[in-house]
Design an enzyme around this catalytic site. Structure first.
Site, PDB file in Angstrom:
ATOM      1  N   LYS A 142      23.395  -3.541  74.950  1.00  0.00           N
ATOM      2  CA  LYS A 142      22.243  -4.331  74.485  1.00  0.00           C
ATOM      3  C   LYS A 142      21.967  -5.477  75.486  1.00  0.00           C
ATOM      4  CE  LYS A 142      19.376  -4.973  71.095  1.00  0.00           C
ATOM      5  NZ  LYS A 142      18.173  -4.334  71.180  1.00  0.00           N
ATOM      6  N   LYS A 149      23.500  12.852  73.983  1.00  0.00           N
ATOM      7  CA  LYS A 149      24.405  12.882  72.834  1.00  0.00           C
ATOM      8  C   LYS A 149      23.574  12.900  71.543  1.00  0.00           C
ATOM      9  CE  LYS A 149      27.245   9.816  70.058  1.00  0.00           C
ATOM     10  NZ  LYS A 149      26.610   9.106  69.027  1.00  0.00           N
ATOM     11  N   LYS A 175      21.948   9.642  65.355  1.00  0.00           N
ATOM     12  CA  LYS A 175      20.911   9.235  64.401  1.00  0.00           C
ATOM     13  C   LYS A 175      19.934   8.296  65.089  1.00  0.00           C
ATOM     14  CE  LYS A 175      24.389   9.036  60.800  1.00  0.00           C
ATOM     15  NZ  LYS A 175      25.499   8.100  61.066  1.00  0.00           N
TER      16      LYS A 175
HETATM   17  P1  ADP Z   1      25.414   8.265  65.067  1.00  0.00           P
HETATM   18  O1  ADP Z   1      25.652   8.135  66.547  1.00  0.00           O
HETATM   19  O2  ADP Z   1      24.584   9.417  64.744  1.00  0.00           O
HETATM   20  O3  ADP Z   1      24.929   6.983  64.419  1.00  0.00           O
HETATM   21  P2  ADP Z   1      27.900   7.593  63.792  1.00  0.00           P
HETATM   22  O4  ADP Z   1      28.075   6.463  64.746  1.00  0.00           O
HETATM   23  O5  ADP Z   1      27.617   7.262  62.382  1.00  0.00           O
HETATM   24  O6  ADP Z   1      26.805   8.596  64.399  1.00  0.00           O
HETATM   25  O7  ADP Z   1      29.185   8.515  63.863  1.00  0.00           O
HETATM   26  C1  ADP Z   1      29.972   8.986  62.777  1.00  0.00           C
HETATM   27  C2  ADP Z   1      31.084   9.856  63.350  1.00  0.00           C
HETATM   28  O8  ADP Z   1      30.503  11.022  63.965  1.00  0.00           O
HETATM   29  C3  ADP Z   1      31.893   9.159  64.462  1.00  0.00           C
HETATM   30  O9  ADP Z   1      33.242   9.579  64.385  1.00  0.00           O
HETATM   31  C4  ADP Z   1      31.253   9.653  65.716  1.00  0.00           C
HETATM   32  O10 ADP Z   1      32.113   9.614  66.824  1.00  0.00           O
HETATM   33  C5  ADP Z   1      30.888  11.095  65.331  1.00  0.00           C
HETATM   34  N1  ADP Z   1      29.732  11.534  66.123  1.00  0.00           N
HETATM   35  C6  ADP Z   1      28.487  10.997  66.129  1.00  0.00           C
HETATM   36  N2  ADP Z   1      27.680  11.652  66.978  1.00  0.00           N
HETATM   37  C7  ADP Z   1      28.438  12.635  67.533  1.00  0.00           C
HETATM   38  C8  ADP Z   1      28.175  13.667  68.478  1.00  0.00           C
HETATM   39  N3  ADP Z   1      26.987  13.814  69.027  1.00  0.00           N
HETATM   40  N4  ADP Z   1      29.194  14.489  68.818  1.00  0.00           N
HETATM   41  C9  ADP Z   1      30.421  14.360  68.263  1.00  0.00           C
HETATM   42  N5  ADP Z   1      30.730  13.410  67.356  1.00  0.00           N
HETATM   43  C10 ADP Z   1      29.763  12.557  66.978  1.00  0.00           C
END
Ligand code: ADP
Ligand code: TRP
Length: 330
Positions: A114, A201, A204
């Site tokens: 950021k 990657k 969300k």
């Molecule tokens: P986002 O990036 O979608 O907000 P979160 O931060 O809520 O996802 O992640 C929740 C869990 O899912 C964490 O353990 C994170 O490492 C895993 N995770 C999120 N995106 C991925 C991805 N593209 N590939 C593998 N694991 C992921």
């Protein structure tokens, strides 16, 4: 003694297949193994930073809770709770802040990204950064250390946070005597960073995710949005394209090899997307039924989380009391 496993997902949007393969599936598999004692939770306070309204919090928290249950979490085996229902987490968060160097937080990826973005845009370096974002890794350390966690199954993007939790545990133990277990991350090699529709990657926050539980039509639509090159049917395709990567995690070895060979032999993107939908939907459909059931029975979900919080607080309060004793306030 059983190893303690703990992980959380923040309700900042609908669960996607990156969350499923990166965190939920390995965590559920561990919970079916008798060697592990598992604590899984909804990291609602971690979500505050990104959410815009109370409605969003409610909607996404139920989505994540029902996702865990639909994917096979058995509340008899797993302590399943909301972070907010365990107030000891927030007390410990403060205590840990006092052994955490500011410099360690300055190096945390999300905060640093950021600041760099602000710098690039010629903005004030602190613009859009609140203390919730800055202190995020300390709250996460509190989540983990409060339960004597040995193993934290996460996707690769969370690795640094676990390293920070380790650093904090070590500094605390050094200053006050052995109090916390120093946790280890568990990261699946194959799915540590699942790609999204645009090849970055899946997240969300990037609007590139394939939502795990939607109706079939929406799933098909998401798959149709996967970015491909402009090669025509009959022209050989890259066997490492996003479609092939996603196909691999849903299909068995034989079906996957056939798909890759067909791509190399010129399978059209439209047909390839149809096949990907078929394997994905076959995997997701039985879980979707359970998901729909829990979404229609939120009172059951509330009850499960309430019982989970009671169990979680029992364990949390033991560690919390020990911490208070070690810092000299009890
Ligand atoms: P986002 O990036 O979608 O907000 P979160 O931060 O809520 O996802 O992640 C929740 C869990 O899912 C964490 O353990 C994170 O490492 C895993 N995770 C999120 N995106 C991925 C991805 N593209 N590939 C593998 N694991 C992921
Ligand atoms: N920060 C994690 C994420 O964005 C969610 C999380 C909060 C978490 N507390 C945790 C994960 C403790 C593992 C352990 O995905």
């Amino acid at each position: 003694m059983k190893k303690r496993v703990l992980t959380g997902i923040k309700p900042t949007g609908y669960a996607h297949i990156g969350n499923y393969f990166g965190a939920i599936k390995p965590a559920i598999e561990m919970s079916n193994n008798n060697e592990y004692d598992c604590f899984y939770f909804i990291a609602d306070n971690h979500a505050l930073n990104t959410l815009k309204s109370a409605e969003e919090m409610k909607e996404y928290a139920y989505n994540i809770a029902c996702t865990w249950l639909a994917c096979g979490l058995d509340p008899e085996k797993v302590v399943f709770y909301r972070q907010t229902d365990v107030p000891e987490v927030f007390h410990l968060n403060w205590i840990l802040s006092n052994v955490t160097p500011k410099g360690l937080m300055n190096r945390a990826h999300a905060y640093k990204a950021k600041v760099e973005e602000n710098q690039k845009n010629g903005e004030d370096l602190d613009s859009g950064i609140n203390m919730g974002l800055y202190n995020y890794p300390i709250l996460m350390a509190a989540d983990i250390l409060l339960f004597g966690t040995d193993i934290v199954p996460v996707g690769l993007d969370q690795k640094q946070h676990i390293e920070i939790a380790r650093d904090i545990a070590e500094s605390f133990n050094k200053k006050y005597g052995k109090t916390f277990v120093v946790p280890e991350p568990y990261i699946e090699k194959e799915t540590c960073t699942l790609v999204g529709l645009d090849g970055r990657k899946m997240s969300k926050s990037y609007n590139n995710a394939i939502q795990l539980f939607t109706d079939e039509k929406t799933l098909q639509k998401s798959i149709n949005r996967i970015v491909t090159d402009s090669r025509l049917p009959g022209e050989p395709k890259d066997p490492e394209c996003t479609l092939a990567i996603l196909f691999k995690i849903f299909a068995d070895e034989e079906r996957y090899s056939k798909f890759v060979n067909d791509l190399k032999a010129g399978l059209g993107w439209g047909e390839a997307k149809k096949q990907l939908f078929e394997v994905m939907n076959a995997h997701i459909a039985p879980m979707r039924e359970k998901f729909d059931y829990f979404m229609a029975h939120k009172d059951e979900v509330d009850e499960i989380l309430k019982l989970g919080a009671e169990k979680a607080r029992k364990v949390a309060s033991e560690y919390y009391e020990k911490t208070l004793k070690n810092i000299g306030v009890k």
